[in-house]
Design an enzyme around this catalytic site. Structure first.
Site, short mmCIF file in Angstrom:
data_model
loop_
_atom_site.label_atom_id
_atom_site.label_comp_id
_atom_site.label_asym_id
_atom_site.label_seq_id
_atom_site.Cartn_x
_atom_site.Cartn_y
_atom_site.Cartn_z
N THR A 1 -5.90 13.13 -15.25
CA THR A 1 -7.26 13.00 -15.76
C THR A 1 -7.80 14.31 -16.35
O THR A 1 -7.40 15.40 -15.90
CB THR A 1 -8.21 12.54 -14.61
OG1 THR A 1 -9.56 12.70 -15.03
CG2 THR A 1 -8.01 13.36 -13.36
N ASP B 1 0.83 -1.19 0.00
CA ASP B 1 0.00 0.00 0.00
C ASP B 1 0.87 1.25 0.00
O ASP B 1 1.82 1.34 0.78
CB ASP B 1 -0.86 -0.04 1.28
CG ASP B 1 -2.04 0.89 1.17
OD1 ASP B 1 -1.82 2.08 0.88
OD2 ASP B 1 -3.17 0.41 1.36
N PHE C 1 -0.30 4.34 -11.42
CA PHE C 1 -1.76 4.32 -11.60
C PHE C 1 -2.52 4.28 -10.28
O PHE C 1 -3.68 4.71 -10.23
CB PHE C 1 -2.19 3.06 -12.38
CG PHE C 1 -1.67 2.98 -13.77
CD1 PHE C 1 -2.34 3.57 -14.83
CD2 PHE C 1 -0.49 2.30 -14.05
CE1 PHE C 1 -1.86 3.50 -16.12
CE2 PHE C 1 0.01 2.22 -15.34
CZ PHE C 1 -0.68 2.81 -16.37
N ALA C 2 -1.88 3.68 -9.26
CA ALA C 2 -2.63 3.39 -8.02
C ALA C 2 -3.34 4.63 -7.50
O ALA C 2 -2.70 5.64 -7.20
CB ALA C 2 -1.66 2.87 -6.96
N TYR D 1 -11.84 14.24 -6.46
CA TYR D 1 -11.02 13.35 -7.29
C TYR D 1 -10.12 14.19 -8.21
O TYR D 1 -8.89 14.04 -8.20
CB TYR D 1 -11.94 12.42 -8.11
CG TYR D 1 -11.20 11.71 -9.23
CD1 TYR D 1 -10.20 10.79 -8.94
CD2 TYR D 1 -11.50 11.96 -10.57
CE1 TYR D 1 -9.50 10.15 -9.96
CE2 TYR D 1 -10.82 11.32 -11.59
CZ TYR D 1 -9.82 10.43 -11.28
OH TYR D 1 -9.13 9.79 -12.29
N ASN E 1 -5.38 8.56 -0.28
CA ASN E 1 -4.88 7.55 -1.23
C ASN E 1 -4.15 8.20 -2.40
O ASN E 1 -3.12 7.71 -2.85
CB ASN E 1 -6.02 6.70 -1.78
CG ASN E 1 -6.55 5.74 -0.73
OD1 ASN E 1 -5.96 5.60 0.33
ND2 ASN E 1 -7.67 5.10 -1.02
#
Ligand code: UDP
Length: 332
Positions: A122, A57, A78-79, A146, A97
């Site tokens: 993104t 993690d 990518f995680a 996000y 995260n």
């Protein structure tokens, strides 16, 4: 050897297959919170000695630090948590995260003298578009946690380049569709929100009806327009971005999309045509936070990375359909 964080997930696993095909050695670091062990096993079967998997993690500094063996000479990252709606009700998860996880990753890179990273950013970092198509100079005003968490990472990466010489390429994806042409991997989320798998699932899952979110947008048929890029084409963009950095390329960012827009109804029609099936659907209210149109201007990626999307939307939907069939066979 390349460290791929989130390599057990949808986009990451396609990239790993492409890296292996090109003879790269790959180490996948993934906590399997949304990725699948079955995907890892497929990658292992394909990569054999050139593949290793570390279950870990990014929020655990020791685990990510330990993943940097001497052999690692670059990172493709990518995680992340990637559900827009969830990010609005649980922003803590997204900052933790995505932002904190990437901070730990960059610090481990520093400690281990690794200086190249390709990052999955993104189109959500642009927010509500003020012009279409969207080029890389479009203002970045994300409208959900996000997109904000991904933009914060982009900014942090600029600072890490200036201060520590870590070079990054940020790929700002538009809508990703399709599956591996050999069907070793594909889109597989336990909580599915995306359009194409949701349409296809309506064929396989009892009582599932595809919902068209909003038919009153100011677009040609009233439904939202998105730019759908094939997942294998997207994997190629990462390889080109990594090679660009290896050749000494500077920190930069690129849109990865096709320059073409399709409406929700068009995607639905394509799916009906390609599957040859009558797919149940209903009209539903708009989904919160969906802009009417998002279409990429991909000129910069074409010019600098020499990337061009090659697969058609038809190919993407065909592979997605085959993959969805396989997934449902496994379940039943
Ligand atoms: N969409 C839809 N029904 C669904 C899922 C998505 O109508 O079950 C629409 C959504 O409103 C958006 C487009 O399809 O206009 C693409 O949504 P998706 O969630 O696939 O990607 P996003 O654009 O949110 O990244």
């Amino acid at each position: 050897m390349i460290l791929v964080t989130g390599g057990a997930g949808y986009i990451g696993s396609h990239l790993v297959l492409e890296l292996l095909k090109r003879g790269y050695k790959v180490s996948v670091f993934d906590n399997l919170s949304t990725g699948h062990i079955e995907t890892v096993n497929k990658l292992k079967e394909t990569g054999k000695k050139n593949f290793e998997f570390i279950k870990g993690d990014l929020n655990n500094k020791n685990e990510i630090n330990a993943a940097f063996s001497k052999e690692i000479n670059g990172v493709i990252h990518f995680a992340a948590s990637a559900l827009v709606y969830e990010s609005t009700v649980n922003p803590a998860k997204y900052y933790e995260n995505n932002f904190c996880g990437t901070l730990n990753l960059l610090n481990s890179m520093r400690e281990n003298n690794v200086s190249k990273i390709v990052f999955s950013s993104t189109a959500a970092t642009y927010g509500e578009p003020i012009k279409i198509p969207i080029d890389e100079n479009h203002p970045q005003n994300p409208i959900n946690p996000y997109g904000k968490s991904k933009l914060m990472i982009e900014k942090m990466m600029d600072d890490y380049d200036m201060a520590y010489g870590i070079k990054s390429v940020r790929l700002r994806y538009f809508n990703v569709v399709g599956a591996d042409s050999k069907f070793r991997t594909g889109e597989w989320h336990d909580m599915e929100t995306h359009i194409v798998p949701n349409i296809l699932k309506s064929l396989f899952v009892k009582n599932q009806t595809f919902k068209i979110f909003g038919t009153d947008y100011d677009t040609k048929d009233g439904t939202c327009v998105r730019d759908y890029v094939n997942v294998e084409d997207l994997a190629q963009a990462h390889i080109l971005a990594f090679e660009y950095l290896q050749k000494g390329g500077k920190t930069d960012f690129f849109n990865i999309g096709t320059n073409e827009g399709n409406t929700v109804r068009e995607i639905f029609e394509y799916c009906s045509m390609i599957t040859g099936k009558k797919i149940p659907f209903e009209i539903a209210p708009r989904r919160k936070g969906d802009p009417a149109r998002l279409v990429a201007d991909n000129k910069k990626a074409k010019e600098i990375l020499k990337w061009t999307p090659k697969k058609t939307l038809k190919e993407s939907i065909q592979t997605a359909y085959e993959w969805e069939k396989q997934l449902n066979l496994q379940k039943n």
